[in-house]
Write a protein that holds these residues in place. Sequence first.
Motif, PDB file in Angstrom:
ATOM      1  N   LYS A 219      -7.032  23.898 -55.747  1.00  0.00           N
ATOM      2  CA  LYS A 219      -5.645  23.445 -55.713  1.00  0.00           C
ATOM      3  C   LYS A 219      -4.688  24.613 -55.529  1.00  0.00           C
ATOM      4  O   LYS A 219      -3.772  24.573 -54.704  1.00  0.00           O
ATOM      5  CB  LYS A 219      -5.302  22.701 -57.012  1.00  0.00           C
ATOM      6  CG  LYS A 219      -5.640  21.226 -57.007  1.00  0.00           C
ATOM      7  CD  LYS A 219      -5.103  20.564 -58.270  1.00  0.00           C
ATOM      8  CE  LYS A 219      -5.303  19.054 -58.246  1.00  0.00           C
ATOM      9  NZ  LYS A 219      -4.737  18.402 -59.456  1.00  0.00           N
ATOM     10  N   THR A 330      -6.784  14.258 -51.085  1.00  0.00           N
ATOM     11  CA  THR A 330      -5.358  13.977 -50.897  1.00  0.00           C
ATOM     12  C   THR A 330      -5.141  12.775 -49.987  1.00  0.00           C
ATOM     13  O   THR A 330      -4.268  11.927 -50.239  1.00  0.00           O
ATOM     14  CB  THR A 330      -4.647  15.214 -50.324  1.00  0.00           C
ATOM     15  OG1 THR A 330      -4.783  16.300 -51.240  1.00  0.00           O
ATOM     16  CG2 THR A 330      -3.172  14.942 -50.085  1.00  0.00           C
ATOM     17  N   CYS A 504       0.430  17.396 -50.377  1.00  0.00           N
ATOM     18  CA  CYS A 504       0.104  16.796 -51.672  1.00  0.00           C
ATOM     19  C   CYS A 504       1.274  15.987 -52.211  1.00  0.00           C
ATOM     20  O   CYS A 504       2.419  16.159 -51.800  1.00  0.00           O
ATOM     21  CB  CYS A 504      -0.274  17.887 -52.676  1.00  0.00           C
ATOM     22  SG  CYS A 504      -1.758  18.800 -52.229  1.00  0.00           S
TER      23      CYS A 504
END
Length: 526
Positions: A219, A330, A504
């Motif tokens: 991430k 995602t 995101c």
Amino acid sequence: MEDYQVSIQLFLIWLISTIVVRAILTRNRNNGDHHHKNPPSPPSLPIIGHLHLLVSSLPHQSFNNLSARYGPIFQISLGSFPFVVVSAPEIVKEFLKTQEYAFSDRFDMLSTKDNITHRSKGMIFAPYGSHWKLLKKLSMSELFVGRTLDRFLPLRREETLRFLKGLKKKGEAGEAVDIGDELISLTNNIISRMIMSIRCCEIGGDDLDDSKMIREMVKEATELAGKLNNVTEFIWLFKNWDLQGMNKRIKKVMERFDSMMERIIREHELVRKERKEKGDDVGEVVRDLLDILLEIHEDNRRIDGIQFTKETIKAFIMDIFMTGTDTTATSIEWALAALINNPHVMKKARQEIDSVTANNRLIQESDIANLPYLQAIVKETLRLHPVIPLFNRYSTKTSIICGYKIPSKTAVFINLWSMGRDPKIWEDPLEFKPERFLDEERQLLDLRGQNFQLLPFGTGRRMCPAASLALLTVPSNLATLIQCFEWKVDGIVSMKEKPGLTLCRAHPLTCVPVPRLGQLSYLGEN
């Protein structure tokens, strides 16, 4: 006080000199080519160029606003770096197909990207050349090729079942889950098993929860890789400064990644040594990608003139994690959020899935071809929420595109987000309408880079190598979420975005997965 005034005077002299020299160079450059002009450009400021126009932390939205004023191709400078921004399919085709060779490199934003990719030893930001070709060849021939994907089908199904059982347990307890976090765990486990034959929850460090460490690493790496409005990246005066602490953050991420990979490589080398000592037939052993890479490294082979070092191995594996885990998770999360906000679409998709499975088995990857509405949902999600909203290229020679001169060493941004919301291309572009992909023409629209109005995985030489895996895992896992659960949320799900290499969600998709009666019996006991 006198010294202070002298410093101010010197600074003003330097500033004025910079403006004058820049104006002269710009005039000479324009006068050097009387036949072709530069793309239109907004007024710029000295030193910072057009950085002040990136008022949003989401560059694709800022560029979209600028294209509404300056057209589908315009030029900006971020500090001392020239950029061209494109948001029309016919112009994109000129860059990425007609004159692809001149734009086969990617723009590498200095030190931060060097840290992420082990100083260009990986594939994502490496220049087009023998090194990049070798890594692309390995990824396409050993990992994302059809026979390998088929061989790993039981692995993917096993991880999906584990994922669904976890959601079932939490749903029966009425526990809300962060679905994005759960999806990243799923995709990380799939990729890590394909690459290294172990699940991500088995490869973490001692200082953090195992699975949490690998999730946070991916991430943070993808978030930092997508930062565009970092002053220190573009203004030469600050290029050695770390004003926003990005280099410090990415250094910490890479130290954790290196430590993890060193441990895994040692374990693989030990297993390989034991096999050789026992005289085991390596041909009977199912090799993962790391086995293949270590074999090349241990034999000290040079492939296409490239020496395969451990740094290359680590950088290559980091690239695969970044392109094959967060992006897939995602996309599924965006699709599920859109379905929750559009219950009539969810209902129609569920009816299609139930008709294929006859309500007595779990949906499978092999069913995807018989689910046209589900495929339309995936396309509509990628239109509105492209995995990579901006992807870039870098010119290696001067080219003429649509009558405009694009000098060598110019970065090009392709704004997929803007093209997906262009009313000239799509009717009611801001509405989530999968039905638009069910007409005869658009039902055949391909996601593998042949249709320039929809390029979620790029196109040409630098098309995402993990596209084939994503086109299996995204629809199949989305289908299981539709089939197996009702999704309980409070109100409307926010569709706001946050910055990053991948597009995101600004807010986690938190909801209670309520098991559908009769749909989870075939999962077995926990």
